[in-house]
Scaffold this motif. Sequence first.
Motif, PDB file in Angstrom:
ATOM      1  N   GLY A  81     -13.967  -9.315  50.757  1.00 53.41           N
ATOM      2  CA  GLY A  81     -15.042  -9.321  50.164  1.00 53.41           C
ATOM      3  C   GLY A  81     -15.115  -8.211  48.472  1.00 53.41           C
ATOM      4  O   GLY A  81     -15.408  -7.919  47.753  1.00 53.41           O
ATOM      5  N   SER A  82     -13.628  -7.435  48.736  1.00 48.49           N
ATOM      6  CA  SER A  82     -12.939  -6.746  47.993  1.00 48.49           C
ATOM      7  C   SER A  82     -11.519  -7.291  47.364  1.00 48.49           C
ATOM      8  O   SER A  82     -10.872  -6.091  48.518  1.00 48.49           O
ATOM      9  CB  SER A  82     -13.281  -5.800  47.803  1.00 48.49           C
ATOM     10  OG  SER A  82     -12.835  -4.400  48.959  1.00 48.49           O
ATOM     11  N   PRO A  83     -11.085  -7.969  46.659  1.00 46.91           N
ATOM     12  CA  PRO A  83      -9.876  -8.564  46.697  1.00 46.91           C
ATOM     13  C   PRO A  83      -8.979  -7.173  46.257  1.00 46.91           C
ATOM     14  O   PRO A  83      -7.849  -7.142  46.326  1.00 46.91           O
ATOM     15  CB  PRO A  83      -9.822  -9.872  45.968  1.00 46.91           C
ATOM     16  CG  PRO A  83     -11.188 -10.106  45.473  1.00 46.91           C
ATOM     17  CD  PRO A  83     -12.419  -9.040  46.565  1.00 46.91           C
ATOM     18  N   ARG A  84      -9.667  -6.960  44.979  1.00 45.51           N
ATOM     19  CA  ARG A  84      -8.932  -6.074  43.858  1.00 45.51           C
ATOM     20  C   ARG A  84      -8.584  -4.826  44.674  1.00 45.51           C
ATOM     21  O   ARG A  84      -7.404  -4.815  44.242  1.00 45.51           O
ATOM     22  CB  ARG A  84      -9.493  -5.548  42.064  1.00 45.51           C
ATOM     23  CG  ARG A  84      -9.880  -7.419  42.253  1.00 45.51           C
ATOM     24  CD  ARG A  84      -9.865  -7.059  40.516  1.00 45.51           C
ATOM     25  NE  ARG A  84      -8.799  -6.022  39.992  1.00 45.51           N
ATOM     26  CZ  ARG A  84      -9.247  -5.941  38.586  1.00 45.51           C
ATOM     27  NH1 ARG A  84     -10.145  -5.660  37.493  1.00 45.51           N
ATOM     28  NH2 ARG A  84      -8.563  -5.179  37.747  1.00 45.51           N
ATOM     29  N   PHE A 116      -8.616   9.080  40.252  1.00 45.02           N
ATOM     30  CA  PHE A 116      -9.928   8.469  39.721  1.00 45.02           C
ATOM     31  C   PHE A 116     -10.954   8.968  40.559  1.00 45.02           C
ATOM     32  O   PHE A 116     -10.892   9.304  42.072  1.00 45.02           O
ATOM     33  CB  PHE A 116      -9.454   6.888  39.995  1.00 45.02           C
ATOM     34  CG  PHE A 116      -9.379   6.684  38.641  1.00 45.02           C
ATOM     35  CD1 PHE A 116      -9.753   6.862  37.428  1.00 45.02           C
ATOM     36  CD2 PHE A 116      -8.339   5.648  39.409  1.00 45.02           C
ATOM     37  CE1 PHE A 116      -9.483   6.410  36.028  1.00 45.02           C
ATOM     38  CE2 PHE A 116      -7.608   4.574  37.508  1.00 45.02           C
ATOM     39  CZ  PHE A 116      -8.441   5.147  35.928  1.00 45.02           C
ATOM     40  N   LYS A 117     -12.358   9.562  39.963  1.00 44.02           N
ATOM     41  CA  LYS A 117     -13.371   9.674  40.934  1.00 44.02           C
ATOM     42  C   LYS A 117     -13.845   8.077  41.382  1.00 44.02           C
ATOM     43  O   LYS A 117     -13.036   7.478  40.771  1.00 44.02           O
ATOM     44  CB  LYS A 117     -14.832  10.343  40.107  1.00 44.02           C
ATOM     45  CG  LYS A 117     -13.867  11.936  39.476  1.00 44.02           C
ATOM     46  CD  LYS A 117     -15.268  12.442  39.505  1.00 44.02           C
ATOM     47  CE  LYS A 117     -14.478  14.235  38.702  1.00 44.02           C
ATOM     48  NZ  LYS A 117     -15.909  14.192  37.644  1.00 44.02           N
ATOM     49  N   LEU A 118     -14.505   8.462  42.524  1.00 42.67           N
ATOM     50  CA  LEU A 118     -14.985   7.184  43.465  1.00 42.67           C
ATOM     51  C   LEU A 118     -15.865   6.398  41.845  1.00 42.67           C
ATOM     52  O   LEU A 118     -15.665   4.674  42.066  1.00 42.67           O
ATOM     53  CB  LEU A 118     -16.310   7.686  44.698  1.00 42.67           C
ATOM     54  CG  LEU A 118     -16.305   6.428  45.187  1.00 42.67           C
ATOM     55  CD1 LEU A 118     -15.766   5.723  45.109  1.00 42.67           C
ATOM     56  CD2 LEU A 118     -17.592   6.295  46.120  1.00 42.67           C
ATOM     57  N   ALA A 119     -16.764   6.886  40.867  1.00 43.23           N
ATOM     58  CA  ALA A 119     -17.378   5.996  40.477  1.00 43.23           C
ATOM     59  C   ALA A 119     -16.592   5.607  39.105  1.00 43.23           C
ATOM     60  O   ALA A 119     -16.418   3.896  39.109  1.00 43.23           O
ATOM     61  CB  ALA A 119     -18.893   6.509  39.327  1.00 43.23           C
ATOM     62  N   GLN A 120     -14.990   5.804  38.382  1.00 43.78           N
ATOM     63  CA  GLN A 120     -14.348   5.813  38.215  1.00 43.78           C
ATOM     64  C   GLN A 120     -13.928   4.482  38.451  1.00 43.78           C
ATOM     65  O   GLN A 120     -13.336   3.425  37.446  1.00 43.78           O
ATOM     66  CB  GLN A 120     -13.661   6.463  37.184  1.00 43.78           C
ATOM     67  CG  GLN A 120     -14.088   7.705  36.366  1.00 43.78           C
ATOM     68  CD  GLN A 120     -13.512   9.037  36.124  1.00 43.78           C
ATOM     69  OE1 GLN A 120     -12.218   9.157  36.880  1.00 43.78           O
ATOM     70  NE2 GLN A 120     -14.529   9.574  34.807  1.00 43.78           N
ATOM     71  N   PHE A 121     -12.929   5.087  39.944  1.00 45.55           N
ATOM     72  CA  PHE A 121     -12.383   3.944  40.184  1.00 45.55           C
ATOM     73  C   PHE A 121     -13.092   1.657  40.875  1.00 45.55           C
ATOM     74  O   PHE A 121     -12.833   1.579  40.556  1.00 45.55           O
ATOM     75  CB  PHE A 121     -11.602   4.846  41.690  1.00 45.55           C
ATOM     76  CG  PHE A 121     -10.855   3.415  42.423  1.00 45.55           C
ATOM     77  CD1 PHE A 121      -9.639   3.624  42.500  1.00 45.55           C
ATOM     78  CD2 PHE A 121     -11.537   2.519  43.385  1.00 45.55           C
ATOM     79  CE1 PHE A 121      -8.981   2.420  42.642  1.00 45.55           C
ATOM     80  CE2 PHE A 121     -11.009   2.062  44.656  1.00 45.55           C
ATOM     81  CZ  PHE A 121      -9.208   1.528  43.625  1.00 45.55           C
ATOM     82  N   GLY A 126     -13.676  -3.178  39.349  1.00 43.29           N
ATOM     83  CA  GLY A 126     -15.479  -3.897  39.165  1.00 43.29           C
ATOM     84  C   GLY A 126     -15.435  -3.741  40.305  1.00 43.29           C
ATOM     85  O   GLY A 126     -16.639  -5.381  40.402  1.00 43.29           O
ATOM     86  N   GLU A 127     -15.315  -3.545  41.653  1.00 46.70           N
ATOM     87  CA  GLU A 127     -15.510  -4.076  42.786  1.00 46.70           C
ATOM     88  C   GLU A 127     -16.800  -2.459  43.570  1.00 46.70           C
ATOM     89  O   GLU A 127     -16.251  -1.104  42.942  1.00 46.70           O
ATOM     90  CB  GLU A 127     -15.016  -4.293  44.091  1.00 46.70           C
ATOM     91  CG  GLU A 127     -13.900  -5.628  43.524  1.00 46.70           C
ATOM     92  CD  GLU A 127     -12.611  -5.749  44.082  1.00 46.70           C
ATOM     93  OE1 GLU A 127     -12.518  -6.937  43.492  1.00 46.70           O
ATOM     94  OE2 GLU A 127     -12.878  -4.562  44.916  1.00 46.70           O
ATOM     95  N   PRO A 128     -17.873  -2.824  44.006  1.00 47.74           N
ATOM     96  CA  PRO A 128     -18.029  -2.017  45.126  1.00 47.74           C
ATOM     97  C   PRO A 128     -17.160  -1.120  46.233  1.00 47.74           C
ATOM     98  O   PRO A 128     -17.574  -0.932  47.184  1.00 47.74           O
ATOM     99  CB  PRO A 128     -19.641  -2.441  45.158  1.00 47.74           C
ATOM    100  CG  PRO A 128     -19.652  -3.707  45.447  1.00 47.74           C
ATOM    101  CD  PRO A 128     -18.545  -4.242  44.548  1.00 47.74           C
ATOM    102  N   VAL A 129     -16.361  -0.418  45.888  1.00 47.87           N
ATOM    103  CA  VAL A 129     -15.482   0.040  46.672  1.00 47.87           C
ATOM    104  C   VAL A 129     -16.309   1.116  47.669  1.00 47.87           C
ATOM    105  O   VAL A 129     -16.472   2.465  46.846  1.00 47.87           O
ATOM    106  CB  VAL A 129     -14.367   0.872  46.525  1.00 47.87           C
ATOM    107  CG1 VAL A 129     -13.977   1.500  47.497  1.00 47.87           C
ATOM    108  CG2 VAL A 129     -13.395  -0.095  45.419  1.00 47.87           C
TER     109      VAL A 129
END
Length: 309
Positions: A81-84, A116-121, A126-129
Amino acid sequence: MAGHRSNCIAQAMQLLRLPSSTSRVTVSRAPSHLRPPRTQTRTYATSEEAVSPAAPEIDFSTSSSRSPARIVPASPAYFSGSPRFIDHVLKLEKLQTKYSGLPTMEASEAPRMAWFKLAQFRDFVGEPVPTKKYKSLVKILQRLNRIQPAAVPAEVRSTLESFLRPGNPYAQQLAPPTVDESGRARGRGKRKESSAVVHLVEGEGEILVNGRSLVDVFKRVHDRESALWALRCTQRLDKYNAWINVRGGGVTGQAEAITLATARALLVHEPALKPVLRKAGVISVDARRVERKKPGHVKARKMPTWVKR
């Protein structure tokens, strides 16, 4: 008579079942070299003669094209779901395993890094982590950051720098506040919706709030004691003059904002008073705010009175 009739019916049925000798047609078969090739049809027989042999394996060494049988993705996390994000985790885990034998230091002694903060990461990959997964990644970063600075490989250093926020706030050391040429120390404090600025200078204990005396601004004794508690607990009431500008909020919020601003200004003059002020609780920021009112409620949580009739 009845028995004779039934025998006639039985004989007639047998004649219908048997083909007539006169209706037989002889079909001449063509020679074998003129017959069309026989196509193999699918059968459901279980005998070994009826089952067709399996197809042989593909030999890529003898084939003309060297292309693979299927496209293999470069990333092992391509179908996740989040490869990067997983690629970053796998890279960090590989570095942690590779350099696990290097000397480390205590977590309190390691250099502070602004990850990085969560929103910045999330914008970075480019994925919803999820938050839980990002915390596991930060733990690996903190473990790599504990390596002794003299033994940190260049590969680890460059990888850690890629996860830093732009403009590392811990790398920028603010200049400590000092007393100006007039002998004044400036301190600022906030509480609720109030903000206060205090200029403290050595003197006889004169206090002015917005150009007025302390008694005119704060009618209650409790507010006056709260505003000057930083000077009173250190026994400096008669050693400093204070010019105070305060605005916003109510009376209690303004008094507590003056307390914090006065304590910060006093630390500029005498930094050794910090343990006393810390114990008195006047240099700790109180970040509490009033909870907002909600629609349909009387206050933040109070509901209107319910009346049945």
